[in-house]
Write an enzyme that holds these catalytic residues in place. Structure first.
Site: not given
Length: 431
Positions: A350-352, A372
């Protein structure tokens, strides 16, 4: 290979509660109560106290701390136990900044109580905390509570009498009769803000930013978190459907490092453990304790070197720039991820982490993924990047803190079933 899109059920949408009355950039609902002190976005950092206890709900505590620190608040995390480390719910270990006894003489602009059982009752039974909060409230300062804490702590202390308040649905009947109980996801009445549970913690925390700094600052903080546009919506984009279900309890590795995004890590761990998965939290650092991106201190179960000798059904990477970079630089973790992928076992990020860990190490080859928003340009294939959660075969990816619950529920759905995921979503008050 043909793409198969999974039919997804959309749940009803609910509007986020808005204030009834606005005064110079701040909000209040009740003209008969003392108004909250207004802080501009450029004023001195507001001082905030977040007390924690054994049994505190970690999602609620960490989201409050993280979001308020994003807004620039000076947040003190104080343990009401005899030591700094507390054993929060779901096996998560949080390390406070100070003991509550160290906070007696400090004047705070906001005190915010996370929920959890027995966390809320442990907060209630702390005489030092009760004295601090009662004095704070008597001075007309902002105070708040979420989940069981409004009914288990603020109510018994007499701080909700005559006010509108909400709490977790299972605790509504325990609100004192003097309280005007409402079923809003977030309720504000004068200097008191209350909310319902882990699934409302982001909305609650953004409302606290608004109460301290104004709507403009709240919007500024909320935007980068990729929050849901409509409350109640829970969707997954699935391609190349692969059955993840097992005949045993899933064993899941969640690595953490200095700089990991604490909201993402804690939501993943908390929700997967609620689903009865065997979750191992492994530190990439030299010690079990890590300092996450917003300086929340978490204690892992073991070091990554020890976890590397174990077999996992799923490895899930939280984001955070510093944490993702540490993941990408870890030969031990990258070898684990590559072996997992070669065995066609599920991976999550998730995200970065999709962009900074999986992509550069060839783990997204031939896969659709998201990340992200500001890092999606690093993905080779960006065709599905606008989706909040993307499942492609043995891979699941998501966007940021505001998509973490959806991401975690999607993992529950894949490992167990949709019914179990929706049951958890309701318990969390996410839907």
């Amino acid at each position: 290979m043909a793409l198969h899109i999974k039919q997804v059920t959309r749940l009803p949408s609910y509007s986020i509660p808005r204030p009834f009355i606005k005064f110079a950039g701040r909000t209040t609902l009740s003209p008969r109560t003392r108004s909250v002190k207004n802080f501009s976005a450029t004023s001195m950092a507001s001082k905030v106290l977040v007390p924690i206890a054994n049994g505190t709900e970690p999602i609620e505590a960490v989201v409050i701390i993280d979001v308020l620190r994003r807004a620039g608040a000076d947040v003190t995390v104080a343990s009401v136990e005899k030591e700094l480390r507390v054993d929060a719910s779901w096996g998560l270990k949080l390390v406070a900044d100070s003991l509550i006894s160290d906070c007696v003489d400090t004047v705070f602009d906001l005190i915010s109580l996370p929920g959890g059982i027995p966390g809320s009752t442990n907060l209630r039974d702390c005489g030092v905390l009760e004295s601090i909060v009662k004095k704070h409230a008597a001075e007309g300062r902002l105070h708040s509570a979420i989940c069981a804490a409004p009914a288990a702590a603020l109510g018994p202390w007499g701080l909700l009498n005559g006010l509108k308040a909400t709490c977790h649905p299972t605790w509504m009947e325990k609100l004192p009769s003097e309280v005007k109980a409402v079923e809003s996801r977030v309720a504000q009445d004068g200097q008191v803000v209350t909310s319902r549970g882990p699934g409302t913690a982001l909305e609650f925390s953004v409302k606290l930013v608004e109460a301290l700094y104004g709507k403009e600052k709240a919007d500024e903080v909320a935007g980068p978190m990729v929050m849901r546009p409509h409350i109640g919506e829970y969707t997954i984009k699935e391609l190349n459907t692969l059955d993840w279900k097992l005949k045993k309890t899933p064993k899941i590795l969640v690595p953490v490092a200095n700089g990991s995004e604490e909201m993402e890590a804690v939501m993943i761990i908390d929700i997967l453990r609620r689903a009865s998965a065997d979750v191992v939290v492994a530190s990439l650092e030299d010690s079990l304790e890590i300092v996450a991106s917003r300086k929340v201190k978490l204690t892992a179960d073991m070091l990554l070197d020890d976890a590397a000798n174990m077999a996992f059904d799923l490895i899930v990477l939280p984001g955070g720039l510093g944490g993702a970079q540490a993941f990408s630089n870890s030969e031990v973790l990258i070898n684990l991820l590559k072996k997992q992928n070669e065995s066609n076992k599920p991976l999550g990020a998730i995200c970065a982490s999709p962009a900074l860990v999986l992509e550069p190490h060839g783990l997204l080859q031939g896969k659709k993924a998201t990340a992200y928003p500001a890092l999606c340009n690093k993905l080779t294939d960006q065709t599905e990047a606008e989706n909040r959660v993307v499942v492609d075969g043995n891979l699941i990816t998501s966007r940021g803190p505001g998509t973490s619950i959806e991401f975690s529920l999607a993992i529950v759905e894949k490992l167990f079933c949709r019914e179990k995921a929706l049951e958890l979503a309701k318990i969390l008050v996410f839907v």
